[in-house]
Every structure is written in structure tokens, then in C-alpha cells.
Scaffold this active site. Sequence first.
Site, short mmCIF file in Angstrom:
data_model
loop_
_atom_site.label_atom_id
_atom_site.label_comp_id
_atom_site.label_asym_id
_atom_site.label_seq_id
_atom_site.Cartn_x
_atom_site.Cartn_y
_atom_site.Cartn_z
N ARG A 225 0.85 -1.19 0.00
CA ARG A 225 0.00 0.00 0.00
C ARG A 225 0.89 1.24 0.00
NH1 ARG A 225 -3.49 -2.62 -1.77
NH2 ARG A 225 -5.53 -3.13 -0.88
N HIS A 273 -1.55 0.33 -9.87
CA HIS A 273 -2.22 -0.66 -8.99
C HIS A 273 -2.76 -1.85 -9.81
CE1 HIS A 273 -4.38 -1.20 -4.89
NE2 HIS A 273 -4.12 -2.38 -5.44
P1 NDP Z 1 -1.52 -11.31 4.84
O1 NDP Z 1 -2.43 -10.83 5.92
O2 NDP Z 1 -1.57 -12.75 4.44
O3 NDP Z 1 -0.01 -11.00 5.26
C1 NDP Z 1 0.39 -9.82 5.88
C2 NDP Z 1 1.86 -9.96 6.30
O4 NDP Z 1 2.28 -8.72 6.87
C3 NDP Z 1 2.07 -11.04 7.37
O5 NDP Z 1 3.29 -11.69 7.16
C4 NDP Z 1 2.12 -10.21 8.65
O6 NDP Z 1 2.88 -10.78 9.70
C5 NDP Z 1 2.82 -8.96 8.16
N1 NDP Z 1 2.56 -7.82 9.03
C6 NDP Z 1 1.37 -7.22 9.30
N2 NDP Z 1 1.52 -6.21 10.18
C7 NDP Z 1 2.85 -6.19 10.48
C8 NDP Z 1 3.64 -5.40 11.34
N3 NDP Z 1 3.10 -4.41 12.09
N4 NDP Z 1 4.96 -5.64 11.41
C9 NDP Z 1 5.51 -6.65 10.68
N5 NDP Z 1 4.82 -7.45 9.84
C10 NDP Z 1 3.50 -7.21 9.75
O7 NDP Z 1 -1.76 -10.36 3.58
P2 NDP Z 1 -1.52 -10.68 2.03
O8 NDP Z 1 -0.15 -11.24 1.86
O9 NDP Z 1 -2.64 -11.43 1.46
O10 NDP Z 1 -1.59 -9.20 1.42
C11 NDP Z 1 -0.67 -8.21 1.82
C12 NDP Z 1 -1.10 -6.86 1.28
O11 NDP Z 1 -0.88 -6.77 -0.12
C13 NDP Z 1 -2.59 -6.54 1.42
O12 NDP Z 1 -2.90 -6.11 2.72
C14 NDP Z 1 -2.77 -5.45 0.39
O13 NDP Z 1 -2.54 -4.20 0.99
C15 NDP Z 1 -1.68 -5.72 -0.64
N6 NDP Z 1 -2.22 -6.14 -1.93
C16 NDP Z 1 -1.83 -5.46 -3.06
C17 NDP Z 1 -2.30 -5.83 -4.30
C18 NDP Z 1 -1.84 -5.10 -5.53
O14 NDP Z 1 -2.37 -5.35 -6.61
N7 NDP Z 1 -0.87 -4.23 -5.43
C19 NDP Z 1 -3.22 -6.94 -4.47
C20 NDP Z 1 -3.57 -7.59 -3.23
C21 NDP Z 1 -3.08 -7.19 -2.02
P3 NDP Z 1 2.47 -12.21 10.37
O15 NDP Z 1 2.76 -13.25 9.29
O16 NDP Z 1 3.38 -12.34 11.52
O17 NDP Z 1 1.01 -12.12 10.72
#
Ligand code: NDP
Length: 310
Positions: A225, A273
Site C-alpha cells: 500500500r 495498482h
Molecule cells: P496477509 O495478511 O496474508 O499477510 C500480511 C503480512 O504482513 C504477514 O506476514 C504479517 O505478519 C505482516 N505484518 C502485518 N503487520 C505487520 C507489522 N506491524 N509488522 C511486521 N509485519 C507485519 O496479507 P496478504 O499477503 O494477502 O496481502 C498483503 C497486502 O498486499 C494486502 O494487505 C494489500 O494491501 C496488498 N495487496 C496489493 C495488491 C496489488 O495489486 N498491489 C493486491 C492484493 C493485495 P504475520 O505473518 O506475523 O502475521
Amino acid sequence: LIRILFSAGNGDWPEWEDPLRAALAHEGVAAELSAELPPGEADLLIWSPASAIRDLTSFPRLKAVFSLWAGVEKVPGLTTLTVPLARMVDPGMSAAMAEWVTGHVLRHHLGLDPVVRGLKGEWRGLPVPPPARSRQVGILGMGELGRAAGRMLSGIGFPVTGWARHGADSAFARIESGEAGLARVLGAAEILVLLLPLTGATRGLLDAARLQLCRRGQVIINAGRGGLIEEAALLAALDTGQIGHATLDVFAAEPLPPDHVFWRHPKITVSPHVAAATNPATAAPALVANLAGFLRGEGLKNRVDPDHGY
Ligand code: NDP
């Protein structure tokens, strides 16, 4: 009979209706699925930020919400939501993201730009890239998408280090956590991929101070994001050469305004995007399988934790 309201963008219903109905039939769910149910009658809601629905508290019968998007930061009242919310986990989207990230990593790794731009009749030697195994890639966010990208990059030979809230070791990457872990990932990576959700804890994560922790000349690829990076700090770091290039698929404000400095910046690649879209053909079966399990009382998968915002 379970009543399911579908509420997304104007063009979405025709694209989703058939795959959703087919998946409901496949799962044996007897449900009324409609894009025009009155709020008072909906038991379940399939929603995207393109929906006109901005208040999820006006649904007295609502038992769960299913987001068509993986990122849920735009869900109204996310942090106070009392019904369970499932985010989108779509194998088609994970595969698409892994490919998009790998393509952009390889662009920078191989130094493809001069050739793609065209050498204009000039036959000349170009820098020889090091082997992938000596190019460290960092991935911030090792969830569904970060892991899919990491697996593919590691398969090519790149050493991958991830960063997540919970550290761990996977078959293809060491996963760091915490502030010290973040500093190690930033300091080691020649190419840094952002696949974090936007939450209270990740907003502005790459600020001026953390950009200074990055390995000098690092390439940043942001598919998470826009709000993860402070724009002014990024521009300053690109100016000094601290950051070598930024490939950005996501922005604080989208669409990126036509007069925004990013469009014409020589060290920024703007991608509108498009890294990975939800694909109804694969996403509808995944969503409905989760919905069916929820109705059978098996609990909701991919459940968003309102306290953590993802
Ligand atoms: P997930 O919820 O599966 O994964 C999120 C990851 O971020 C996890 O590894 C989590 O850690 C980590 N995380 C969250 N908060 C923190 C923090 N404060 N500090 C450190 N690590 C953190 O999400 P997805 O992989 O499915 O998607 C990720 C993002 O990608 C979405 O939220 C969206 O914003 C973006 N996206 C972009 C797209 C595009 O076209 N550009 C398409 C789809 C999504 P932990 O494993 O420990 O929980």
C-alpha cells in the site's frame, strides 16, 4: 435459507454472479444470492471498497462479511467491527503477485532498462549481473502474497529474507521480526519488496530514519500500500542515491494525480495498482468454500483481526 448480499463496484456483479452461483451449488449451499437485497435481510455480505455501503452496523441479521479485496484497510469501522470479517485469499491472485514481483525484481537484477528502451544503433557491452544467488532480496510482509513471491524468487536462486510480525523460518526464507529484525532486512537487501497491509502499525513504516537503514542504492518495489512509505522521505532518499530506484504499484492517493511528481521522476516507475487483481474464476470458489465452512460451524478462515487491522 441464507441470504447473501453482493455489494461491490458497478461492473462487478456481472463478472462475479456466475462463478459465485456455481461455487454455491458446488458447495451445496442453499442460498439466495443477490446484488439488491435490503440491508435488513442480509445474513452474509460480500463487499469491496467500490461498494456504496459505508456502514456495516446497519445490518441487523449480518453474521459475517467477505471482502473481495485482500487489503481491508478501507472496510468501514474495521477496528470496531463486531461481525467476523474474512479477507480475500485467492490462489490466482497469489500466483499473479508472485509473477509481478518476480518480473520487477528481474528487471532490476538483470539491468534490462537500456535494452528495453533500445540501444539506438549502438552495439556496446552492458554490465554483467551477478548470479541471483548473490543478490539479497528482502520482503516486508510474509503473508499469503509475500510468501508466494518469496517462494518464486527463491526458486530462481535469490536468497530471500522476510519480515513479519511473527518471525519464523520457512523452507525458502528466514523470516525476521521486530525493529532489530527490520533493520537487518533493510540493511542486507539489494532489492526490497513491500507486501505489508496498511495498518496503524505499518503506516509510514519507511520514513526518513528507516530509509537511512536501507542498503545504499537499494531498489524498492512496493506492491503493498502507498501509505507504507513516506513520499517526501522517499524522494529525498532517491535524490541522495541512498535509494537507487522505486517501482511503485500503490500510492497514498489513487488514482495518482496526473501532476504528481512520481510520474516524471527518473528513478521512479509508476504502475497503476495492477500487480495482482482478484480473479473471480479462482476467487469465487475460494470465497464460497470459506463461506460454506463458516455456515457449517467450522469457523471462518482468513479472518481479519480488528485489533491488528489485517
Ligand atoms: P496477509 O495478511 O496474508 O499477510 C500480511 C503480512 O504482513 C504477514 O506476514 C504479517 O505478519 C505482516 N505484518 C502485518 N503487520 C505487520 C507489522 N506491524 N509488522 C511486521 N509485519 C507485519 O496479507 P496478504 O499477503 O494477502 O496481502 C498483503 C497486502 O498486499 C494486502 O494487505 C494489500 O494491501 C496488498 N495487496 C496489493 C495488491 C496489488 O495489486 N498491489 C493486491 C492484493 C493485495 P504475520 O505473518 O506475523 O502475521
